[in-house]
Design an enzyme around this catalytic site. Structure first.
Site, PDB file in Angstrom:
ATOM      1  CG  HIS A 324      -1.922  -1.116   1.207  1.00 50.91           C
ATOM      2  ND1 HIS A 324      -2.413  -1.712   2.354  1.00 50.91           N
ATOM      3  CD2 HIS A 324      -2.524  -1.750   0.167  1.00 50.91           C
ATOM      4  CE1 HIS A 324      -3.269  -2.652   2.024  1.00 50.91           C
ATOM      5  NE2 HIS A 324      -3.355  -2.694   0.706  1.00 50.91           N
ATOM      6  CD  GLU A 327      -0.858   0.569   4.613  1.00 51.79           C
ATOM      7  OE1 GLU A 327      -0.074  -0.405   4.619  1.00 51.79           O
ATOM      8  OE2 GLU A 327      -2.092   0.440   4.622  1.00 51.79           O
ATOM      9  CG  HIS A 420       0.295  -3.918   5.511  1.00 54.01           C
ATOM     10  ND1 HIS A 420      -0.595  -3.634   4.511  1.00 54.01           N
ATOM     11  CD2 HIS A 420       0.854  -5.109   5.189  1.00 54.01           C
ATOM     12  CE1 HIS A 420      -0.594  -4.616   3.623  1.00 54.01           C
ATOM     13  NE2 HIS A 420       0.278  -5.530   4.017  1.00 54.01           N
ATOM     14  CD  GLU A 493      -1.902  -3.469   9.460  1.00 51.24           C
ATOM     15  OE1 GLU A 493      -1.519  -2.289   9.264  1.00 51.24           O
ATOM     16  OE2 GLU A 493      -2.590  -4.106   8.641  1.00 51.24           O
TER      17      GLU A 493
END
Length: 701
Positions: A324, A327, A420, A493
């Site tokens: 992504h 990010e 991420h 994350e």
């Protein structure tokens, strides 16, 4: 002798095996990195994009003191959105048009002359800000001046989509010192945001960087994230904040998080391959080319093995980041990991002896370059397409999966981790896959995240970790690699904001905090693979007890007996979902294929088509009506022909005789008998004809 054998520069003697064994030296130009500013390997842009020539560079600087969260007072002002009708457009670029798709790319983007997107200053005293975002990873589509020092900002959606406005990164010039400016982003799409929990925007001052070495810092007051309904009935969300610039006539930048561009990655990789020490155990190769033609790099990191058997015994660790593009925190984590794993630290040397590391540091370079938040130039979320067979549309994902398949054929993959960033939750945490069907592996997938939480308790939150495999996440890298046989398959994350734990509580993360996370991944790997299994067993016991407590709590909520066994409740029942981002709007075929499908459908609609009957009963009724109609026409035709034949017979045979004479001779009875016979033959013909029609109808049905 050796000199004669080594006339070719590609041949070299393998000193590890034997002085007399020759092997080929690895080609030096197999990988590709830019050699200068005008290199052909500079980023390739879609031809729809306008790009300024300025080279953006930011000083890396860590604030000497922690940067605390913004503490809401409850009196934050939420300005009403007025738009162009009551304001002045001071910056505007071509919007992302829904329904278009990627066609071609080139260095510098558009072939057309660069247009002026911002207004011009009327005089030196003009206080209007000059906006710009047409640089690498930049994102700002429009700025509207609604007051002398107030601006409404519109972000550009991901290219070839109408969604995903989250990442922003833009430049302002012509600032004034000690004046309160207000900025309001008017088209965000997520209902929840870390700005509601105290996160501040990032600002960078060019003058402060040059004079004091100060880089990115957290700024902003009167921060509010609120809902806004447009005149068309669409629900959007706004972010507003006020700021005072530190210098007049300065060049400043705003961003959601510390930027990390494709050029930043290439410059970093150039330092790795340019180091003679690193080049002994760090090999850089192109994995593939992206849709726009930008190189996706693959790093292989391991110490040379002493023999073939030792090399084959090594397990693999696979890491990837930046699927992504918005990010950017994932790139800083990856940077910290690479800094440590190629260093001369004893732990790093031990890890290189034990494992082969396969690293893809930037999976979506196209999205990074154009400033997308979530999608590639296919207009789709790559982290929902790891099962794809469309190599031409999703080359980065297809080749990554193929590379991992080849590694699995050669050796065991101990761990896969896709890094991420998270825009709605604080701290660092992981998502895994529940190995509930393998009793000998029960809870083992939770041990690595638990060890991470013990190694960095002020940053990593184990309670935020989830281990569900949801249907909507079947196309993610984590789930696909797990189904390919990698039991320890994770999504890591890291928050855009900061920590709520320990000494770092209520403070923002810096890029150094995220780089340290890369080191702790390496440290936890050593704990996870320690021959002394005491730590492993201790974590397993702790997880078992923790799960029992969760199950007991769930049973009490359901009103069941507290002495029930584990089989009475599923592991998934005691966990919430992973609360990941909704990418349903970006699922489906890539944008260019979707356009082709829509075109074909429109062409088919234009053609007149016979309406098809939907049920068997309707088809049978239609055939029956056709049979009856055809039979009536046939009967009428036969009767007409019979009447003509009768008239001819009577006119020739009976005309000379009076009717009483015919009756006396018996001719009248014979005529009637002949008429009856003819009628019987007609009925038989009609019945046979109907039977034939029914048989044909059945065969059609």
């Amino acid at each position: 002798m050796e000199t004669a054998l080594l006339k070719s520069k590609q041949r070299m003697l393998d000193q590890l095996e034997s002085p007399s064994i020759l092997r080929l030296r690895e080609p030096r130009n197999l990988f590709s990195l830019p050699r200068g500013r005008n290199s052909k390997l500079t980023p390739l842009w879609p031809i729809e994009c306008e790009v300024i020539e300025d080279h953006i560079y930011h000083t890396e600087w860590v604030p000497p003191e922690p940067e605390p969260f913004y503490q809401p007072t409850g009196n934050e002002f939420a300005p009403e959105i007025v738009g162009e009708s009551s304001g002045t457009v001071v910056f505007c670029i071509e919007p992302a048009i829904t329904g278009t798709y990627f066609i071609a790319s080139r260095v510098g983007g558009s072939r057309q002359p660069l247009k002026s997107a911002a207004v011009s200053l009327k005089d030196p005293e003009d206080t209007v800000l000059l906006f710009e975002s047409r640089f690498e990873s930049g994102n700002l589509q429009k700025a509207v001046r609604v007051g002398e020092y107030e601006y409404e900002l519109t972000l550009r959606t991901d290219l070839y989509t109408s969604k995903h406005t989250q990442w922003y990164y833009f430049r302002v010039q012509n600032t004034r010192k000690d004046v309160k400016y207000r900025f309001t982003i008017v088209n965000l799409m997520k209902a929840k945001s870390l700005y509601n929990m105290g996160m501040k925007p990032l600002m960078y001052s060019q003058k402060d960087a040059e004079s004091q070495g100060i880089g990115w810092r957290r700024v902003g007051n009167d921060i509010k994230y609120y809902k806004y309904n447009t005149e068309e009935g669409q629900t959007l969300y706004c972010l507003t904040w006020t700021v005072c610039f530190p210098n007049s006539y300065d060049t400043c930048y705003f961003a959601q998080f510390y930027p990390y561009t494709y050029s930043d990655l290439q410059n970093y990789l150039l330092t790795l391959v340019g180091n003679p020490l690193y080049s002994q155990y760090c090999k850089l190769r192109p994995l593939c080319n992206s849709l726009a033609g930008n190189i996706v790099y693959l790093l292989t990191i391991t110490n040379p093995s002493k023999g073939v058997i030792a090399a084959a015994a090594k397990k693999a660790i696979i890491l990837s980041a930046r699927v992504h593009p918005g990010e950017t925190n994932s790139s800083w984590v990856m940077r910290g990991f690479l800094d440590f794993i190629v260093s001369d630290a004893p732990d790093a040397h031990l890890l290189r002896d034990l494992f082969i590391f396969k690293v893809v540091p930037m999976l979506n370079p196209d999205g990074v370059i154009v400033g997308n938040y979530r999608c590639s130039l296919a207009g789709r979320d790559l982290n929902r397409n790891y099962r794809t067979e469309l190599k031409e549309s999703f080359p980065c994902i297809w080749y990554t999966r193929a590379m991992i398949k080849r590694v699995l054929e050669e050796r065991e993959v101990l761990l896969y981790c896709d890094i991420h960033g998270h825009s709605r939750k604080n701290n660092i945490f992981m998502y895994g896959c529940n190995n509930k069907h393998a009793q000998n592996q029960l809870l083992h997938e939770r041990i690595f995240p638990l060890m991470m939480s013990k190694n960095i308790p002020d940053k990593f939150c184990f309670n935020s970790c989830k281990f569900q495999v949801q249907k909507c996440k079947e196309g993610t890298g984590r789930v696909v690699m797990w189904r390919m046989g990698i039991l320890n398959s994770y999504t890591m994350e890291s928050t855009f904001s900061g920590s709520t734990l320990g000494a770092k509580s209520s403070c923002h993360f810096t890029f150094e905090d995220l780089k340290s996370l890369g080191y702790h991944v390496c440290d936890t790997l050593l704990d996870f693979c320690d021959p002394d299994r005491s730590k492993f067993q201790q974590c397993l016991l702790e997880l078992t007890e923790l799960l029992k407590q969760k199950i007991q709590t769930k049973l009490s909520e359901l009103g069941k007996n507290m002495e029930s066994t584990w089989s009475d409740i599923s592991l998934s029942d005691v966990e919430s979902s992973t609360s990941g981002s909704d990418s349903s709007q970006s699922d489906g075929p890539p944008a260019h294929l979707l356009k082709m499908v829509e075109k074909d459908c429109n062409e088919k609609k234009k053609k007149k088509k016979k309406k098809l009957l939907r049920t068997r009963k309707e088809r049978n009724d239609l055939h029956q009506k056709l049979d009856v109609s055809h039979a009536l026409k046939h009967k009428e035709k036969v009767l007409n022909r019979g009447e003509e034949e009768d008239r001819e017979t009577w006119s020739h045979r009976l005309r000379p005789f009076p009717r009483p004479t015919a009756r006396l001779l018996g001719w009248d009875q014979d005529a009637r008998r002949g008429e009856n016979t003819s009628n019987c033959q007609k009925c038989q013909a009609k019945q046979l004809h109907n039977n034939n029609h029914q048989t044909a109808s059945c065969s059609i049905l």
